[in-house]
Design a protein around this motif. Structure first.
Motif, PDB file in Angstrom:
ATOM      1  N   LYS A   1       0.677  -1.151  -0.041  1.00 53.09           N
ATOM      2  CA  LYS A   1       0.038   0.009  -0.075  1.00 53.09           C
ATOM      3  C   LYS A   1       0.983   1.288   0.025  1.00 53.09           C
ATOM      4  O   LYS A   1       0.354   2.328   0.004  1.00 53.09           O
ATOM      5  N   ALA A   2       2.189   1.228  -0.196  1.00 53.19           N
ATOM      6  CA  ALA A   2       3.128   2.205   0.043  1.00 53.19           C
ATOM      7  C   ALA A   2       2.779   3.223  -1.188  1.00 53.19           C
ATOM      8  O   ALA A   2       2.450   2.665  -2.478  1.00 53.19           O
ATOM      9  N   PRO A   3       3.107   4.392  -1.368  1.00 48.98           N
ATOM     10  CA  PRO A   3       2.981   5.291  -2.731  1.00 48.98           C
ATOM     11  C   PRO A   3       3.946   4.491  -3.808  1.00 48.98           C
ATOM     12  O   PRO A   3       4.824   3.693  -3.428  1.00 48.98           O
ATOM     13  N   TYR A   4       3.473   5.042  -4.911  1.00 50.44           N
ATOM     14  CA  TYR A   4       4.144   4.362  -6.291  1.00 50.44           C
ATOM     15  C   TYR A   4       4.834   5.335  -7.058  1.00 50.44           C
ATOM     16  O   TYR A   4       4.753   6.836  -6.840  1.00 50.44           O
ATOM     17  N   ARG A   5       5.539   5.060  -7.985  1.00 52.33           N
ATOM     18  CA  ARG A   5       6.141   5.989  -9.054  1.00 52.33           C
ATOM     19  C   ARG A   5       5.951   5.189 -10.333  1.00 52.33           C
ATOM     20  O   ARG A   5       5.967   3.889 -10.447  1.00 52.33           O
ATOM     21  N   VAL A   6       5.924   5.923 -11.360  1.00 52.70           N
ATOM     22  CA  VAL A   6       5.803   5.068 -12.566  1.00 52.70           C
ATOM     23  C   VAL A   6       7.230   5.650 -13.353  1.00 52.70           C
ATOM     24  O   VAL A   6       7.644   6.633 -13.514  1.00 52.70           O
ATOM     25  N   ILE A   7       8.104   4.478 -13.868  1.00 53.58           N
ATOM     26  CA  ILE A   7       9.171   4.736 -14.655  1.00 53.58           C
ATOM     27  C   ILE A   7       8.955   4.072 -16.069  1.00 53.58           C
ATOM     28  O   ILE A   7       8.741   3.188 -16.204  1.00 53.58           O
TER      29      ILE A   7
END
Length: 339
Positions: free
Chosen positions: A97-103
């Motif tokens: 449930k942690a924040p995400y990044r899009v790479i």
């Protein structure tokens, strides 16, 4: 299956025929037709159509099937409600449930091979254990999370960034990393931002060795890119100088006539500090002061006004974008001499 598709467009803005090279790995149908639409408007329409076509095409080999289906439904807007997104996302492997990044990662064309893609996908699993990655047409897309969240919502941890730089250098690739967020309905936006920033960042970078680009330092140039394209659609021409502060047009005329560099952009970027500006441009401080006094005289407005400084800075960034990204020198804008 097509690697390069060429759409031949006649009657573009300068009256000549051009070819538009669109690289993608699968397409339902290719048509050649004639149109009198301005090239940029046509490109934007084709890009929107391509996003819809992507919903019908399969992923390249080695993809995470569950994730590519999920991600494709996000991009093509089949999946928009937060509850539905979270339900689908929770069924994927390696999530929390942690924040995400899009790479978004892309290869130099000659190095875009299945072996390279497979190696990168495996390596991304090591770098980001809580992540899902897949081949997505001309890119590899990774939705990366961390066990505890990143302390900096803009930048990756230095160790992660160093590992990503090494990966890109080894595989002749480059990537753009979105800011960290917990807004699950904005996965598509984070992807489109990173995907759109990457080609801009490649033109704006200060060193050819730079291969990893956070979105944030380039987001203003993406904003300029979007407004430039909207300007063309609205006005039916690309004479973007009419969006600049009139003083910038006068500065361009002066610089062109006198082969000078009044260093206004560096001065504004360095918080109007003469000493820092002199260090950046490699000039004596007194020379910089003289040049900037001349610039203020030409602009003919008080540069102590913060709103004016903001307007001038934006105008200078537009000129930089036009030169580096579009390959258009401000002096070639129609009417720049008579604004």
């Amino acid at each position: 299956q097509f690697q390069n598709c060429y759409l031949f467009v006649a009657n573009d803005e300068d009256g000549s025929a051009r070819d538009l090279d669109i690289q993608f790995t699968s397409m339902i149908q290719v048509s050649v037709f004639v149109t009198d639409l301005p090239l940029t408007i046509l490109y934007n329409k084709l890009r929107d159509a391509l996003l819809k076509l992507r919903g019908s095409a399969g992923p390249r080999s080695g993809s995470n099937d569950a994730f590519v289906d999920f991600f494709n439904d996000i991009v093509t807007r089949r999946l928009t409600r937060e509850a539905d997104i979270l339900s689908r996302f929770s069924s994927l492997p390696n999530v929390n449930k942690a924040p995400y990044r899009v790479i978004v990662l892309r290869f130099e064309r000659q190095y875009d091979t299945d072996d390279n893609r497979s190696w990168v996908l495996d390596k991304l699993k090591e770098l980001f254990p809580y992540s899902n990655s897949t081949n997505y047409f001309d890119s590899i897309v990774c939705m990366a999370q961390s066990a505890e969240g990143e302390p900096d919502h803009v930048n990756l941890r230095p160790s992660k960034e160093a590992d990503l730089k090494a990966l890109c250098a080894r595989t002749h690739s480059m990537c753009c990393v979105s800011s960290q967020t917990i807004n699950w309905t904005m996965i598509r936006t984070e992807y489109l931002n990173a995907s759109s920033v990457l080609p801009i960042a490649l033109e704006m970078r200060t060193s050819p060795e730079q291969r990893v680009f956070p979105v944030e330092p380039y987001i203003m140039y993406l904003t300029i890119d979007m407004t430039y394209r909207a300007f063309e659609q609205l006005h039916g021409h690309s004479n973007y100088i009419y969006m600049l502060h009139p003083g910038i047009a006068r500065l361009i005329r002066y610089d062109t006539a006198h082969n000078s560099n009044l260093a206004l952009l560096m001065y504004l970027l360095n918080n109007c500090n003469y000493t820092k500006t002199a260090e950046v441009v490699g000039m004596h401080r007194n020379t910089v002061i003289y040049k900037l006094q001349k610039a203020e005289e030409i602009v003919d407005m008080d540069m102590d006004d913060p709103m004016l400084r903001q307007r001038l800075l934006w105008s200078c960034m537009v000129c930089e974008y036009c030169e580096k990204v579009l390959g258009i020198a401000p002096t070639t804008f129609p009417g720049y001499l008579v604004q």
